[in-house]
Design a protein around this motif. Structure first.
Motif, PDB file in Angstrom:
ATOM      1  N   GLU A 123     -42.988  24.197 -82.488  1.00 54.67           N
ATOM      2  CA  GLU A 123     -44.359  23.828 -82.786  1.00 54.67           C
ATOM      3  C   GLU A 123     -44.973  24.866 -83.699  1.00 54.67           C
ATOM      4  O   GLU A 123     -44.911  26.057 -83.415  1.00 54.67           O
ATOM      5  CB  GLU A 123     -45.134  23.773 -81.466  1.00 54.67           C
ATOM      6  N   PHE A 124     -45.585  24.436 -84.783  1.00 55.78           N
ATOM      7  CA  PHE A 124     -46.248  25.391 -85.674  1.00 55.78           C
ATOM      8  C   PHE A 124     -47.757  25.262 -85.615  1.00 55.78           C
ATOM      9  O   PHE A 124     -48.461  25.865 -86.415  1.00 55.78           O
ATOM     10  CB  PHE A 124     -45.756  25.206 -87.111  1.00 55.78           C
ATOM     11  N   GLU A 127     -53.922  27.038 -82.391  1.00 57.92           N
ATOM     12  CA  GLU A 127     -55.019  26.571 -81.547  1.00 57.92           C
ATOM     13  C   GLU A 127     -56.321  26.575 -82.345  1.00 57.92           C
ATOM     14  O   GLU A 127     -56.526  27.400 -83.220  1.00 57.92           O
ATOM     15  CB  GLU A 127     -55.132  27.464 -80.313  1.00 57.92           C
ATOM     16  N   LYS A 145     -38.794  29.629 -86.036  1.00 53.92           N
ATOM     17  CA  LYS A 145     -40.061  29.713 -85.305  1.00 53.92           C
ATOM     18  C   LYS A 145     -40.428  31.177 -85.014  1.00 53.92           C
ATOM     19  O   LYS A 145     -41.534  31.626 -85.286  1.00 53.92           O
ATOM     20  CB  LYS A 145     -39.926  28.922 -84.005  1.00 53.92           C
ATOM     21  N   PHE A 203     -54.106  34.773 -93.720  1.00 55.77           N
ATOM     22  CA  PHE A 203     -53.670  35.817 -92.783  1.00 55.77           C
ATOM     23  C   PHE A 203     -53.819  37.220 -93.357  1.00 55.77           C
ATOM     24  O   PHE A 203     -52.946  38.069 -93.223  1.00 55.77           O
ATOM     25  CB  PHE A 203     -52.234  35.548 -92.299  1.00 55.77           C
ATOM     26  N   GLN A 213     -57.044  38.607 -92.896  1.00 55.66           N
ATOM     27  CA  GLN A 213     -58.329  38.977 -92.321  1.00 55.66           C
ATOM     28  C   GLN A 213     -58.139  40.131 -91.332  1.00 55.66           C
ATOM     29  O   GLN A 213     -57.483  39.952 -90.303  1.00 55.66           O
ATOM     30  CB  GLN A 213     -58.914  37.736 -91.627  1.00 55.66           C
ATOM     31  N   GLY A 244     -54.114  37.912 -81.151  1.00 56.22           N
ATOM     32  CA  GLY A 244     -53.906  37.554 -79.753  1.00 56.22           C
ATOM     33  C   GLY A 244     -53.236  36.201 -79.725  1.00 56.22           C
ATOM     34  O   GLY A 244     -52.601  35.795 -80.700  1.00 56.22           O
ATOM     35  N   CYS A 258     -48.502  33.204 -78.773  1.00 48.04           N
ATOM     36  CA  CYS A 258     -47.222  33.222 -79.499  1.00 48.04           C
ATOM     37  C   CYS A 258     -46.850  34.551 -80.144  1.00 48.04           C
ATOM     38  O   CYS A 258     -45.711  34.986 -80.035  1.00 48.04           O
ATOM     39  CB  CYS A 258     -47.224  32.159 -80.594  1.00 48.04           C
ATOM     40  N   PHE A 297     -59.334  34.507 -77.932  1.00 55.60           N
ATOM     41  CA  PHE A 297     -58.555  35.332 -78.867  1.00 55.60           C
ATOM     42  C   PHE A 297     -58.857  35.000 -80.315  1.00 55.60           C
ATOM     43  O   PHE A 297     -58.529  35.766 -81.215  1.00 55.60           O
ATOM     44  CB  PHE A 297     -57.050  35.242 -78.583  1.00 55.60           C
ATOM     45  N   LYS A 298     -59.505  33.842 -80.541  1.00 52.62           N
ATOM     46  CA  LYS A 298     -60.023  33.491 -81.861  1.00 52.62           C
ATOM     47  C   LYS A 298     -61.042  32.382 -81.652  1.00 52.62           C
ATOM     48  O   LYS A 298     -61.196  31.898 -80.522  1.00 52.62           O
ATOM     49  CB  LYS A 298     -58.897  33.047 -82.797  1.00 52.62           C
ATOM     50  N   ARG A 327     -64.906  41.454 -86.710  1.00 53.39           N
ATOM     51  CA  ARG A 327     -64.340  40.308 -87.444  1.00 53.39           C
ATOM     52  C   ARG A 327     -64.826  40.216 -88.884  1.00 53.39           C
ATOM     53  O   ARG A 327     -64.434  39.297 -89.606  1.00 53.39           O
ATOM     54  CB  ARG A 327     -64.697  39.008 -86.727  1.00 53.39           C
TER      55      ARG A 327
HETATM   56  C1  UDX Z   1     -49.965  30.894 -83.910  1.00 55.30           C
HETATM   57  C2  UDX Z   1     -49.230  30.340 -85.154  1.00 55.30           C
HETATM   58  O1  UDX Z   1     -50.133  30.275 -86.260  1.00 55.30           O
HETATM   59  C3  UDX Z   1     -48.652  28.987 -84.845  1.00 55.30           C
HETATM   60  O2  UDX Z   1     -47.927  28.513 -85.953  1.00 55.30           O
HETATM   61  C4  UDX Z   1     -47.722  29.142 -83.663  1.00 55.30           C
HETATM   62  O3  UDX Z   1     -47.097  27.974 -83.344  1.00 55.30           O
HETATM   63  C5  UDX Z   1     -48.490  29.694 -82.477  1.00 55.30           C
HETATM   64  O4  UDX Z   1     -49.070  30.924 -82.820  1.00 55.30           O
HETATM   65  P1  UDX Z   1     -52.322  30.601 -82.753  1.00 55.30           P
HETATM   66  O5  UDX Z   1     -51.873  31.675 -81.814  1.00 55.30           O
HETATM   67  O6  UDX Z   1     -52.947  29.400 -82.148  1.00 55.30           O
HETATM   68  O7  UDX Z   1     -51.092  30.091 -83.622  1.00 55.30           O
HETATM   69  O8  UDX Z   1     -53.408  31.218 -83.748  1.00 55.30           O
HETATM   70  P2  UDX Z   1     -53.463  31.789 -85.251  1.00 55.30           P
HETATM   71  O9  UDX Z   1     -54.559  31.080 -85.953  1.00 55.30           O
HETATM   72  O10 UDX Z   1     -52.163  31.850 -85.901  1.00 55.30           O
HETATM   73  O11 UDX Z   1     -54.017  33.265 -84.982  1.00 55.30           O
HETATM   74  C6  UDX Z   1     -53.285  34.236 -84.240  1.00 55.30           C
HETATM   75  C7  UDX Z   1     -54.064  35.517 -84.084  1.00 55.30           C
HETATM   76  O12 UDX Z   1     -54.138  36.231 -85.299  1.00 55.30           O
HETATM   77  C8  UDX Z   1     -55.524  35.334 -83.642  1.00 55.30           C
HETATM   78  O13 UDX Z   1     -55.827  36.294 -82.679  1.00 55.30           O
HETATM   79  C9  UDX Z   1     -56.307  35.535 -84.899  1.00 55.30           C
HETATM   80  O14 UDX Z   1     -57.625  35.973 -84.650  1.00 55.30           O
HETATM   81  C10 UDX Z   1     -55.480  36.585 -85.591  1.00 55.30           C
HETATM   82  N1  UDX Z   1     -55.642  36.611 -87.056  1.00 55.30           N
HETATM   83  C11 UDX Z   1     -55.266  35.542 -87.814  1.00 55.30           C
HETATM   84  C12 UDX Z   1     -56.152  37.735 -87.662  1.00 55.30           C
HETATM   85  O15 UDX Z   1     -56.504  38.723 -87.016  1.00 55.30           O
HETATM   86  N2  UDX Z   1     -56.264  37.742 -89.031  1.00 55.30           N
HETATM   87  C13 UDX Z   1     -55.898  36.702 -89.805  1.00 55.30           C
HETATM   88  O16 UDX Z   1     -56.031  36.805 -91.038  1.00 55.30           O
HETATM   89  C14 UDX Z   1     -55.385  35.558 -89.171  1.00 55.30           C
END
Ligand code: UDX
Length: 449
Positions: free
Chosen positions: A157-158, A161, A216, A261, A263, A269, A272, A334-335, A428
């Motif tokens: 799964e990609f 959330e 993955k 990605f 930021q 958090g 995954c 976590f986001k 943030r």
């Molecule tokens: C992630 C993967 O993107 C997804 O493909 C996989 O299947 C599961 O894990 P998810 O954990 O839901 O998804 O959130 P994601 O939007 O990827 O963010 C992960 C973490 O990174 C968050 O805590 C987010 O705040 C942080 N993040 C993301 C940053 O700190 N900076 C960024 O630029 C992007």
């Protein structure tokens, strides 16, 4: 073989994925099953167990028609010839590989149940993230069945959330790994057909099982590594007077790097990234590749360092003591756009603040029920749904989650409610710091002066 689909595990992955599959395949029956009765009841109610934009509409459009939620695992296994397994595979907390390897007990239990209950040949699809080469063990468990054959496919799964439904409806790619023999290829084709109902064929990739499982882990590790890299630069920016937002803007315009990605923030958090990188570390160590393991492990240490730095800077800004001070955490998820708090940086920060004997107030629009559970071990914690009330008497606000509702707060009202001097730490980088300073706030931000 019939075309109907079962999914064992009604969680963050199983629920949304099956809802979209059901909506796009009205001719197939889709049965989502779980041992947790309360969770199933919630899926059958108006108050779904997870918050995900757009999910309510998709579930409502097909629930009771071709989408069903129940605890009848055996019934679903018998009724459906394609069985997804979406149970959780958390990091092991005990025994061999503790702290690194995935705990596969739920996956193995699911495999055993499938083998016991099956009434014919089945295609078993692993949706949970599994360390590479475990499909083998699963096949070994399944093959204990005397009559029926099971073909194990990997379909990682990609989806992220908060954007799960959008990611499912319009995925960059769908990945299906399977055995390369005749039976395996037929199973792959059967699963391709499920997704081809709405995903353009060229975006559906088929590989061998190991490539699929490894991809993955690799995708998540590369994304986590980008965040740790940008956060490492954020620390250097603070020390030198460069601005991480400007630096990231420059990096993102390089086509080879790209804008996503980048930021800087309180660290990654979610369920995954940490788990998958730790898995990768474990795999590397298992194969004697210690240099590779150290490399990936540093992605995790950098993430933890970011959270420690946030607390250390807060302590320094509040005259080197937090004892008895009221610190408000704005955001515990976590986001943004999820109530999920797994591996949330806010929890690490709350724990570190508690060590400093701070009084902690936590506010969040969706995550307070999870926060209550996660923070049960701490004293001096207050949960407060209303951000203005959370700010009352606070010495500092740490903005931890990039919720839209915090961008549009009446910050003058927040300032008025706080004890002075009032500090806001924007971890943030979503707030207008000059405007906040004009209101009287002292400000801190990740990666900026
Ligand atoms: C992630 C993967 O993107 C997804 O493909 C996989 O299947 C599961 O894990 P998810 O954990 O839901 O998804 O959130 P994601 O939007 O990827 O963010 C992960 C973490 O990174 C968050 O805590 C987010 O705040 C942080 N993040 C993301 C940053 O700190 N900076 C960024 O630029 C992007």
């Amino acid at each position: 073989m019939n075309r109907d689909i079962a999914c064992i595990g009604a969680g963050y992955i199983g629920g949304p994925t099956m809802a979209v599959i059901a909506q796009k395949n009205p001719d197939r029956k889709v049965m989502v099953v779980d041992i947790n009765q309360a969770r199933i009841d919630a899926w059958n109610s108006d108050n779904l167990p997870i918050y995900e934009p757009g999910l309510d509409e998709v579930v409502k459009s097909c629930r009771g028609k071709n989408l069903f939620f129940s605890t009848d695992i055996a019934g679903a296994i018998k009724a459906c010839d394609i069985i997804f397994v979406g149970v959780n595979t958390p990091t092991k907390t005990f025994g061999e590989g503790a702290g690194y390897a995935s705990d596969l007990q739920y996956w193995e239990a699911a495999a055993r149940t499938i083998s016991q209950e099956a009434n014919g040949d089945k295609i078993v699809v692993e949706k949970s993230t599994l360390p590479v080469r475990t499909a083998d063990s699963m096949a070994a468990v399944l093959h204990t069945h005397p009559e029926h054959t099971f073909t194990v496919l990997s379909n990682p799964e990609f989806l992220a959330e908060g954007s799960a439904i959008r990611d499912l409806l319009d995925p960059d790619r769908v990945l299906i790994g399977g055995p390369q023999d005749r039976r395996g290829k037929a199973a792959i084709k059967a699963l391709v057909d499920v997704y081809a109902a709405w995903v353009p064929r060229r975006r559906i990739l088929t590989t061998n099982v190991w490539s699929s499982e490894m991809s993955k882990l690799a995708a998540n590790a590369m994304l986590a590594q980008r965040i740790s890299s940008v956060n490492a630069f954020s620390a250097l920016c603070e020390a030198t007077g460069a601005d991480i937002q400007e630096v990231a803007g420059v990096l993102g315009m390089d086509k080879r790097i790209g804008p996503k990605f980048l930021q800087a923030g309180p660290g990654f958090g979610g369920s995954c990234f940490k788990k998958d990188v730790l898995n990768l570390v474990y795999l590397c160590r298992t194969y004697g590749l210690d240099d590779c393991a150290d490399y990936w492990e540093s992605v995790i240490s950098m993430n933890e360092a970011q959270q420690k730095r946030i607390v250390a800077r807060t302590v320094k800004a509040l005259f080197n003591t937090l004892a008895g001070k009221r610190i408000a955490l704005f955001g515990f998820a976590f986001k943004a756009n999820t109530g999920d708090t797994r591996e949330t940086p806010s929890l690490t920060v709350a724990n570190l603040l508690a060590e400093e004997h701070a009084q902690i107030v936590v506010t969040d629009p969706k995550a307070l029920p999870n926060a209550e559970r996660d923070l049960a071990h701490l004293q001096n914690i207050t949960l407060e749904p209303d951000p203005y009330r959370a700010a009352e008497g606070a010495d500092a606000i740490l903005l931890m989650t990039e919720w839209d509702c915090y961008r549009t707060l009446d910050w003058a009202r927040v300032y008025a409610a706080m004890r002075k001097p009032a500090l806001i730490f924007d971890t943030r980088n979503i707030l207008d710091l000059p405007a906040l300073r004009a209101l009287g706030f002292n400000t801190l931000a990740v990666g900026r002066a």
